[in-house]
Design an enzyme around this catalytic site. Structure first.
Site, PDB file in Angstrom:
ATOM      1  N   ASP C  85       0.699  -1.080  -0.060  1.00 33.24           N
ATOM      2  CA  ASP C  85      -0.386  -0.064  -0.208  1.00 33.24           C
ATOM      3  C   ASP C  85       0.650   0.647  -0.055  1.00 33.24           C
ATOM      4  O   ASP C  85       0.971   2.104  -0.597  1.00 33.24           O
ATOM      5  CB  ASP C  85      -0.842  -0.118   1.184  1.00 33.24           C
ATOM      6  CG  ASP C  85      -2.191  -0.819   0.980  1.00 33.24           C
ATOM      7  OD1 ASP C  85      -2.311  -1.726   0.172  1.00 33.24           O
ATOM      8  OD2 ASP C  85      -3.131  -0.672   1.580  1.00 33.24           O
ATOM      9  N   ARG C 187      -5.061  18.672  23.925  1.00 35.27           N
ATOM     10  CA  ARG C 187      -3.717  17.941  24.462  1.00 35.27           C
ATOM     11  C   ARG C 187      -3.598  16.580  23.639  1.00 35.27           C
ATOM     12  O   ARG C 187      -4.246  15.254  24.402  1.00 35.27           O
ATOM     13  CB  ARG C 187      -3.631  18.352  25.673  1.00 35.27           C
ATOM     14  CG  ARG C 187      -3.378  19.963  26.017  1.00 35.27           C
ATOM     15  CD  ARG C 187      -2.775  19.998  27.832  1.00 35.27           C
ATOM     16  NE  ARG C 187      -1.541  20.266  27.353  1.00 35.27           N
ATOM     17  CZ  ARG C 187      -0.946  19.089  28.407  1.00 35.27           C
ATOM     18  NH1 ARG C 187      -1.465  18.035  28.616  1.00 35.27           N
ATOM     19  NH2 ARG C 187       0.309  18.649  28.220  1.00 35.27           N
ATOM     20  N   ASP C 189      -1.181  12.823  21.770  1.00 34.98           N
ATOM     21  CA  ASP C 189       0.034  13.162  21.048  1.00 34.98           C
ATOM     22  C   ASP C 189       0.297  13.610  19.105  1.00 34.98           C
ATOM     23  O   ASP C 189       1.197  13.322  18.356  1.00 34.98           O
ATOM     24  CB  ASP C 189       0.618  11.481  20.848  1.00 34.98           C
ATOM     25  CG  ASP C 189       1.222  11.066  21.721  1.00 34.98           C
ATOM     26  OD1 ASP C 189       1.860  11.667  22.923  1.00 34.98           O
ATOM     27  OD2 ASP C 189       1.994  10.462  22.658  1.00 34.98           O
ATOM     28  N   TYR C 202      -3.569   3.889   9.698  1.00 34.71           N
ATOM     29  CA  TYR C 202      -3.248   4.636  11.197  1.00 34.71           C
ATOM     30  C   TYR C 202      -4.286   4.582  12.318  1.00 34.71           C
ATOM     31  O   TYR C 202      -3.541   4.269  12.703  1.00 34.71           O
ATOM     32  CB  TYR C 202      -2.525   4.988  10.229  1.00 34.71           C
ATOM     33  CG  TYR C 202      -1.293   6.185  11.526  1.00 34.71           C
ATOM     34  CD1 TYR C 202      -1.062   4.954  12.614  1.00 34.71           C
ATOM     35  CD2 TYR C 202      -0.438   6.958  11.632  1.00 34.71           C
ATOM     36  CE1 TYR C 202      -0.351   5.209  14.019  1.00 34.71           C
ATOM     37  CE2 TYR C 202       0.100   7.669  12.571  1.00 34.71           C
ATOM     38  CZ  TYR C 202       0.452   7.070  13.649  1.00 34.71           C
ATOM     39  OH  TYR C 202       1.301   7.469  15.208  1.00 34.71           O
ATOM     40  N   ALA C 203      -5.516   5.194  11.120  1.00 35.20           N
ATOM     41  CA  ALA C 203      -6.323   5.753  12.345  1.00 35.20           C
ATOM     42  C   ALA C 203      -7.232   4.450  12.795  1.00 35.20           C
ATOM     43  O   ALA C 203      -7.635   4.592  14.283  1.00 35.20           O
ATOM     44  CB  ALA C 203      -7.334   6.130  10.897  1.00 35.20           C
ATOM     45  N   LEU C 204      -6.828   3.164  12.071  1.00 35.63           N
ATOM     46  CA  LEU C 204      -7.619   2.130  13.342  1.00 35.63           C
ATOM     47  C   LEU C 204      -6.838   1.651  14.087  1.00 35.63           C
ATOM     48  O   LEU C 204      -7.204   1.626  15.308  1.00 35.63           O
ATOM     49  CB  LEU C 204      -7.794   1.192  12.096  1.00 35.63           C
ATOM     50  CG  LEU C 204      -8.140  -0.236  12.683  1.00 35.63           C
ATOM     51  CD1 LEU C 204      -9.565   0.437  12.472  1.00 35.63           C
ATOM     52  CD2 LEU C 204      -8.547  -1.225  11.327  1.00 35.63           C
ATOM     53  N   SER C 205      -5.363   2.046  13.463  1.00 33.04           N
ATOM     54  CA  SER C 205      -4.722   1.487  15.419  1.00 33.04           C
ATOM     55  C   SER C 205      -4.495   2.696  16.094  1.00 33.04           C
ATOM     56  O   SER C 205      -4.879   2.307  17.430  1.00 33.04           O
ATOM     57  CB  SER C 205      -3.132   1.691  14.816  1.00 33.04           C
ATOM     58  OG  SER C 205      -2.919   0.429  14.306  1.00 33.04           O
TER      59      SER C 205
END
Lengths: 308, 308, 308, 308
Positions: C85, C187, C189, C202-205
């Site tokens: 991907d 606030r 990460d 990434y959003a799923l993680s």
């Protein structure tokens, strides 16, 4: 006569609110000083980094001595920190090695460790000086980074030891061995290894459980793990953890202790993490309640009957 | 000569696969029997609920005795369960009170407790009978439900004690007091109070952490809490928990132990939950690894280096 | 005659497996070429970065032309990507602007976009060339970073636009305004702003929901938010998002697009994020099923009836 | 002259606070009435279930008419609900079918729908009656339960359609098909299928995302799924969902709509869930902000700059 004859004073730098509270603390200690008998030899030691902010405070007879944080650790039998949990963590890693108990006065945000409000300085300190307090012993973690078998860095943390990717946002690959058994193999943004003290700090944001401060346990909390079935893991505080940074990482991951000490790692490095031999002793005013702090700090609701 | 002279046999009902494995277990025990010296007095005890399924099995000299599960508890020094974790849980609550160690042979789905595969019956059992095994002691929870101060029900759980709403899907309101301190006040679908053994079962689905089986800790995991800042909480296994069911609940919530024993509650009831005085001893084949089981059962990935 | 007369070929670099598959693709296209009538003018265009790996491949009559990725975008009416991907994302951001549809052949790990297995190259490509395929249009995001009102950088992402702290592991403070209304102050990460295409990446993680690829929606997923009641937020794909990086951040946060393009920000910067004017068209073999891919890639279980 | 000539009044039963607010609403409508010209024909319709609580209210000239909720639906061009979101949901399922817009005055807990505070009754109502308001159209879900192909029950929900286990706490097994494609096969405590309106209600407690009310999407949120890699799924509001209850469930699961209407199911039943043909129109005072409500109701923090 109080059992605390040498009291150290540490504060967050560059904060007018902290200086104001430091003045109140000094005045309170000075007053208590005067009320002591002639035999009293209470000595006040001020961290040299903040002593400049305290000019012009008249402490009467005794005045105070300045010195670096290690001198305070050697000389004091109680250290008072004014600031947030960050200031407390920074001082704690030193004081734990000298076995000096600490008290925290909150001028910061969260305050699980710094649990005395600034307007209760006099009431709380006079209680503590009179010997009325609760003791909470907190264990810490030590981290040793080895490269090809040689130690290249070490650190200690009261809250946590964190593996994170450093300069990039690329996922890290790493293995964890627990007490010699392969445990956890992950691709993730990083890993938080937290004490109970740290379980209400960064680890909580990453989905870790809250652990009661008295628990002899360590939480391993993966950050944004690629594998959706990864979960936080709680093991004995006596567990020996070995984290191996995957060979095929293209970046230089970082090991951070309490978010304050940092060791730059390379692929293939080993990180040994275990309970530190030193413990931190925190003194709390009587009636200190861990769960009450959870409710107020974390936004938990009130009684079931109040919810209707 | 083996230390196990009286061996009990329990199995999940109505399962041909379980019956097939029970035959293999009996054959294996019978063979081991013959190989014993004349002094051997190994006796096999079969749970009367499954003995009907075993007709026609020739065990040679000794044959077996049937009886209810309590007779097995009184007479045996080892009990073998064939089935899933459900069968194991059900037998465990009895065997723990008699102090009889257990072995689980997996014919079910997950199998953190039943960790012997059916095709390894002979190899594993002969090892165990020869005294080569690992011991894992598991603590249990007891739950006592009080209404106006009088006990109206009690239960015990190796995995968990769960408060759930019973007939409706309405949110429950409840308080928790831990060691006398008000801790947690929630509106939620329910609450799971899990041992380390149960931390890989229902509590895990509800977002609880995995706890190593050796840990002396209890996890409190709220189910679908209304308050979004609620989090799982881990406390000492010695903690005394008191759960009070809110007065304004309109339903009859239920306390379930291991999902198998149920006590119907009413608004205002108190539930006292603490470590049970009895412990369950589970025997594992040598080389049993908790984390390996996590990896295979929970779908964790392989080595970091295999992920590329 | 196929509708695709100019076909581009792109592959992940430095991967013997990819080279092997590229050979198969070329052979397949060459064969198809020969089977065309004289009127055929099919031309093959190879990304110049991988053409060196293809020396010695005899394509018969036509051979191929090499060029950079923009030439491929200008000349081709279909581009085939061999890799993971990551390779697909990198090519997609270019091809979308030229309106060229893409096909992905999987030699990588996950493969929501690259959904043709390497051993199905011939069967799948001949289908597609014969006009038998399904079309999936994917929208993208554009990000513009403004400093004191002047654009200092821009990027686009098929998966996501991510704010992360860059060199440090310190929490970031930021505001989000959606369609002019103050929405979210955090606030954390960092923050992941994901398309449906990126919702399985990434959003799923980070705890985001899975969104069906056809959905016109954007997910905002905070990473390890300090506020425990923060939750992923799903808004219309037409929403205009403005992210303002808090003034008191002590670091230089980074905006990354698809984890591949990076813009270094400063405290006070504004980031405007909205739907990109270009869309990516992905071609899939017939019978392509998004949910089937979820099941196989994400480890979902089989039928309920198979679970017993 | 106002566009609303027939105004209905509905309230939560058995609540003195609601009665007090109903009086204020009636007084306000009555006053507005008097200020109308002779041409005014404003008529007030009161739900017969609450009219008994309003005795002795002098509405001057017009007085009011009582009737059941369906009469209100037929006669009114605006319905005002005083209560919590529960009262609103209950009325909404009726009013949507009559196409009557609603306003909610909050005397309950959360209040995403009932967004007028009781002390703003006069100001807000006079605005709305003067034609100054914002319109928010909400779609609803319909659920049809089929047994062997025959419908045995149906319901509709503004918030959600929920599958839950009913009398027991046993995990359910079920399949989901979306637009004819097998999607999701789960063992879980249940499943929440939520509209954007419902995304801030029960689905949020179960880990679902917040969806903006204007989004044309449905969230599927599994409750305590056995499979740890299950995640909430967001699909188009036009998706046709078919939920099949696993044959081997030993219980009678329940389909609930908005937690208020219940259909008892059996193993093997099919549940068809899709967008309802009727929509609910909710009127809000000007300046109504969805995100502001999230911040105040869900406990999100204030501006980034206030966090320091």
């Amino acid at each position: 006569m109080s059992q605390f004859n040498n009291i150290g004073l540490i504060g967050r730098l560059h904060s007018p609110a902290v200086v104001e509270t430091l003045h109140r603390v000094l005045a309170c200690l000075s007053l208590a000083h005067e009320q002591n008998t002639k035999q009293s030899r209470r000595q006040i030691w001020v961290d040299e980094r903040i002593s400049g902010s305290l000019d012009g405070v008249d402490l009467g007879v005794g005045q105070y001595t300045t010195g670096d944080i290690h001198l305070l650790g050697q000389q004091c039998d109680l250290v008072i920190v004014v600031g947030g949990d960050g200031s407390m963590l920074s001082a704690a890693r030193v004081m734990a090695t000298y076995g000096v108990p600490m008290i925290g006065i909150n001028r910061g945000k969260l305050g699980f460790l710094t649990d005395i409000a600034p307007d209760q300085v006099e009431a709380s300190l006079s209680q503590v000086l009179a010997g009325e307090y609760e003791v909470s012993d907190r264990f810490m973690l030590s981290a040793h980074v080895l490269r090809n078998g040689t130690e290249i860095g070490r650190g200690s943390g009261l809250n946590d030891v964190v593996l994170h990717p450093g300069q990039s946002a690329r996922m890290l690959a790493f293995d964890i061995t627990i007490d010699g058994a392969p445990a956890y193999f992950a691709r993730a943004d990083g890993l938080i290894i937290a004490t109970p003290t740290g379980s209400t700090a960064y680890a909580l944001s990453a989905g870790g459980p809250i652990m009661h401060p008295s628990l002899d346990a360590i939480a391993l909390v993966p950050m944004n793990p690629h594998n959706l079935s990864s979960r936080p893991l709680v093991v004995s505080a006596d567990a020996e953890l070995e984290l191996r940074i995957g060979d095929d990482n293209s970046t230089q991951p970082i090991i951070s202790c309490d978010g304050q000490e940092h060791i730059v790692c390379e692929p293939g490095d080993q990180v040994l993490i275990r309970r530190h031999e030193a413990r931190l002793r925190v003194l709390h005013p009587l009636g200190h309640h861990f769960y009450q702090r959870c409710r107020s700090k974390l936004g938990w609701q009130g009684r079931a009957s109040e919810d209707g």
